[in-house]
Every structure is written in structure tokens, then in C-alpha cells.
Design an enzyme around this catalytic site. Structure first.
Site, PDB file in Angstrom:
ATOM      1  CB  CYS A 188      43.978  27.835  40.302  1.00 35.77           C
ATOM      2  SG  CYS A 188      43.389  26.471  39.294  1.00 35.77           S
ATOM      3  CG  MET A 189      40.066  31.320  39.736  1.00 34.68           C
ATOM      4  SD  MET A 189      39.311  32.109  41.155  1.00 34.68           S
ATOM      5  CE  MET A 189      37.668  32.414  40.523  1.00 34.68           C
TER       6      MET A 189
END
Length: 494
Positions: free
Chosen positions: A26-27
Site C-alpha cells: 500500500c502507500m
């Protein structure tokens, strides 16, 4: 950072290839879906250079920070045999990342439980629609950021040297900043078709339908002799009047691409497989284009005009400081209700039309109010746990990542959330007043907030944005310090 070396160490400490079923990122994190969590050396992974924290479980989440997670994901794919799944862009996972950074299981529980309660209420069809909108536009945000920063550099350059506009190299550089907004309709059409299970290239075509020059009576192609045939008049509909390219904006594009997808899926149910390549794409485009021109574009234009009038013309230009206050103070409740993504098409259209969105700088003041709230709570509280949460989350909040403060501090404590929203309103009012004094300005890109948004604010108006942010922080602090926090509230964290 040597991402390959780090990947090998993670692979070994996670139990090897036989213990990892699949992975994604994810980020901020590399996520490993493991077969046996007991075989994972969590402490060993946490001690690795470059690892900020680890969230254990069936999915081991290894926090490495923005930018690093994507590169680590690529490197891990090269050294492991595990299956890779699609990018997981859940930007609201920050409470879990906060827990890993602070090393407190209970911190993670508080933030995660708070977020789960909020999300549990966001289960209506309207929320599903807004989630779809988010999925369509989130992948475009890096392009908006790149274009906005390049445009800002070009604007700085012109201020320093007005004659630079005659330089062809400068013009080429400045043009880079307009690529995403210039192709926005095609990108949105492509992403919409992909989101709803259609053929992306047909969505790309759907994005071009509302912008066809032929709608204005101009032929799309030149004649054999090089001339361009112009119709006597643009297309005119009996009920809605004259059509024009771009009517309905990105809302029209999204609906058109969605209709293309519906048509395509239904045609696949009745067209034999041996003929589908020749018939389905052509029929999808023809039928979808007819629906777009006759129905979707005119109705979408009315909707876009209504939203623009309500939020920009009436709420901001006529509402002035009151409108600015209300928008800034109500934005975080909109986030809680899950309806804030509905504004994204309007932001994108405003940027495409005149280079900036007036709304984003005002809405960004919500983060400033949260920052001021956090500082006030940090000053007043005696709780080491709460101070640890704020110490880790506040720097992220100042840079525009507000979820850790929202779900880890203000929402669990309740009253600080209210004072943060009220404090943010003063920053929004100041920016709205600035727009009345010095003319409209805004943000030239989506995806940035906090101090980072300064770089994409319309040149010459940075003072108004930074001033508003400072006021939001100060008022969030003052209201929280005197009215929003008492030590007994810490008991709500458990």
C-alpha cells in the site's frame, strides 16, 4: 536503501517462500499474506534497517514509509516465489501504520476500532458510489501532483523572467504540466470502464465522445484535399438546445463510460463468441455514443452546473467568509460520512477548466484544525500513551496526512474532534476573504494537503493559503486547549 538485500532478509525472517502465500503493498507498507504467523520473526523484521514498524497477523504489514513501499514491493517480487496481487491503495490505513510506529498494540486497537466503527456506517448505495469515484480518481492523483508542481515551477519561472515565455524549451516544459488535465477525459473514461468491469479501451473512447469537435459542427478528420468541412450549425437537441464539446465534463465522461460497460456486458450475453470481436466493440461505441449525446451529456451538464453554482458561485463567492467557514469546518464530518469523494470530479473539472480548484485550499484547513487540536492535547495531557500517539502522528498531519490524528486522537476523544473542526473554519474564512480581496485562486493539483499544498497554490497567493493554515492551527489549539480537552477523556482510549 538496498531494497533487494532488505527483501532477502524479510523473506528469511518471514519463514521463507513456503510460508508466504502472496504479497502486495500500500502507500506505506509491504504486506505479506502468510500461512503460519508463528513462523514470522516479527522482532527480527522490526530491527532491520529501513523498517519503521511491523503489524503482525495473518497479513504481516511491514511499515517502510511512502515511496519505499513501492520499491520494496518490486524488489521482493524478484527475490521471492510468492504470488503478487494488485496494488492496495488504501490511504486510510494510517492508523495501523501509526500503531506500528509507536509500537503499541493498544494504540493500534484504538485507532483501528474507531475507524472500523466509522466505516461500518458507510454501507449504503451512496457510499458505494463514492467509493467507485475514489477508485477512478485515486490512480490519477500522481499525475495531477506532477502536473501541478511542473505548472508551479513554470509560473515561478515566468515571474522571475517574463521573457522566458518566448523560449521554445520553456514552452515544452510548461506543456508537461498540462498533459494530465488535457487528457483527463480519456483517463477518466479508461479508469471508469476498468472499475466497472468493462474493456478499458472502450472506456477510453467513451471519454472522447463528449469532447468530439463534431459536436460543434467541426469535422473530426480532414478531407482528401486537406480541407476541413464545417457544418452549418452545431448539433442541437429539441429539449436541451445546442451541444458543445465538453458538455457535462468529467461527470458526463464517467456516466458515458459506465453506460458503455453496461452495453458491452449485455451484448456479451446475446452475441455468439465467434462474432463478439467484430460486433460488440462497434455496437458498444455506437449505442453508447447515441445515449451520451442525446441523454447523458445534457443531464450531466445540468448536474455539473448545479454543483458549481452551489459550492463555488453561491457557497464561496456569495457566501464569502461564512461560506468559507462552513466548508472548512464541515469537511471532516463529510469524511466521516464517506461522501467527500463525491467532490473529486468537481475539483478535477475546475482544474481542467481554469487551472485550479478554489475549494481544495479551503477544505485543506480541516487538517490545520486537527494539527492545532493535537498540539493542545499534547500540551495539556499527562498521558504518555496519548503523547506518544501525537508525537508520531503530528508530523504526518502537518504534511497533509490527517488520518492518524483523526482516528487515533480526536474521534476517540470526541470533543477535540469538534473543536478541531470549529478551529478549521477560521482558516477557511480567512482564505475566502482573501479570494474576495485578491481574486480567485486555488490548488492546481489533487492529492496534496497541509504544507505540501503550498507548492501548487496559484502563484502570488501563497500568503493567503499559509495564513489560513496558520489561523486554523492556532484556533484549533485555542478552542481545544480551553474548551475541548480534559484529562478524564483519556479513559476513552482504554
Amino acid at each position: 536503501m538496498d531494497y533487494k538485500a532488505l527483501s532477502r532478509e524479510i523473506l528469511s525472517l518471514a519463514g521463507g517462500n513456503e510460508n508466504i502465500d502472496s504479497f502486495t503493498h500500500c502507500m506505506t507498507r509491504l504486506r505479506l499474506n502468510v500461512n503460519d504467523p508463528e513462523k514470522v520473526d516479527v522482532a527480527g523484521i522490526k530491527a532491520l534497517d529501513g523498517v519503521l514498524g511491523v503489524v503482525p497477523g495473518d497479513q504481516v504489514q511491514i511499515v517502510v514509509g511512502p515511496g519505499h513501499s513501492d520499491r520494496l514491493d518490486v524488489a521482493f517480487a524478484e527475490v521471492s516465489n510468492a504470488a503478487h496481487v494488485d496494488f492496495d491503495d488504501d490511504e486510510e490505513d494510517e492508523p495501523d501504520a501509526l500503531a506500528a510506529l509507536t509500537g503499541g498494540d493498544r494504540v493500534r486497537d484504538v485507532a483501528g476500532e474507531t475507524r472500523a466503527k466509522v466505516k461500518a456506517r458507510q454501507n449504503t448505495g451512496v457510499h458505494a458510489l463514492f467509493r467507485h469515484i475514489g477508485n477512478i480518481f485515486i490512480p490519477i492523483i500522481p499525475g495531477f501532483v506532477a502536473g501541478g508542481i511542473i505548472a508551479s515551477i513554470a509560473n515561478f519561472w515566468k515571474l522571475a523572467d517574463p521573457t522566458i515565455v518566448k523560449n521554445p524549451w520553456f514552452l515544452a516544459f510548461a506543456a508537461l504540466g498540462a498533459i494530465v488535465t488535457g487528457a483527463l477525459n480519456f483517463i477518466v473514461g479508461h479508469n471508469t470502464a476498468k472499475e466497472f468491469g468493462g474493456t478499458p479501451v472502450l472506456g477510453f473512447i467513451a471519454g472522447g465522445v463528449p469532447y468530439m469537435p463534431a459536436l460543434a459542427g467541426i469535422a473530426a478528420v480532414k478531407a482528401a484535399d486537406g480541407s476541413i468541412t464545417t457544418a452549418a450549425q452545431p448539433l442541437v437537441l429539441p429539449l436541451f438546445g445546442q451541444l458543445s464539446p465538453g458538455l457535462g465534463g468529467v461527470i458526463g465522461v464517467m456516466v458515458t463510460a459506465w453506460v458503455f460497460t453496461l452495453i458491452e456486458k449485455n451484448l456479451r450475453k446475446v452475441i455468439p463468441a465467434s462474432f463478439e470481436l467484430f460486433i460488440i466493440p462497434a455496437l458498444t461505441v455506437i449505442l453508447g455514443a447515441i445515449a451520451a449525446v442525446i441523454i447523458i451529456m445534457p443531464i450531466s451538464a445540468l448536474l455539473m452546473k448545479g454543483l458549481t453554482w452551489l459550492l463555488v458561485d453561491f457557497g464561496l463567492k456569495q457566501g464569502g467568509v461564512i461560506g468559507g467557514y462552513l466548508m472548512a469546518s464541515l469537511f471532516l464530518p463529510m469524511v466521516m460520512l464517506g461522501v467527500h469523494q463525491g467532490l473529486t470530479p468537481l475539483h478535477a473539472q475546475l482544474i481542467a477548466d481554469h487551472g485550479f480548484t478554489e475549494l481544495l485550499p479551503i477544505l485543506a484547513m480541516a487538517g490545520g484544525g486537527q494539527d492545532g487540536m493535537a498540539i493542545a492535547v499534547w500540551v495539556k495531557t499527562k498521558s504518555k500513551k496519548l503523547r506518544t500517539i501525537i508525537k508520531s502522528a503530528l508530523p504526518l498531519g502537518l504534511l497533509g496526512i490527517g488520518e492518524p490524528l483523526i482516528y487515533g486522537v480526536s474521534l476517540p476523544l470526541i470533543y477535540p474532534f469538534i473543536t478541531a473542526c470549529l478551529g478549521a473554519g477560521f482558516g477557511g474564512a480567512f482564505i475566502a476573504w482573501g479570494m474576495q480581496q485578491g481574486g480567485s485562486f486555488g490548488a492546481g493539483a489533487l492529492g496534496l494537503s497541509g504544507l505540501f499544498m503550498t507548492g501548487v497554490i496559484t502563484p502570488g497567493h501563497w500568503f493567503w493559503y499559509l495564513g489560513g493554515l496558520a489561523i486554523a492551527i492556532v484556533m484549533g489549539f485555542v478552542l481545544t486547549y480551553f474548551f475541548g480537552f480534559k484529562e478524564k477523556m483519556v479513559e476513552r482510549l482504554g
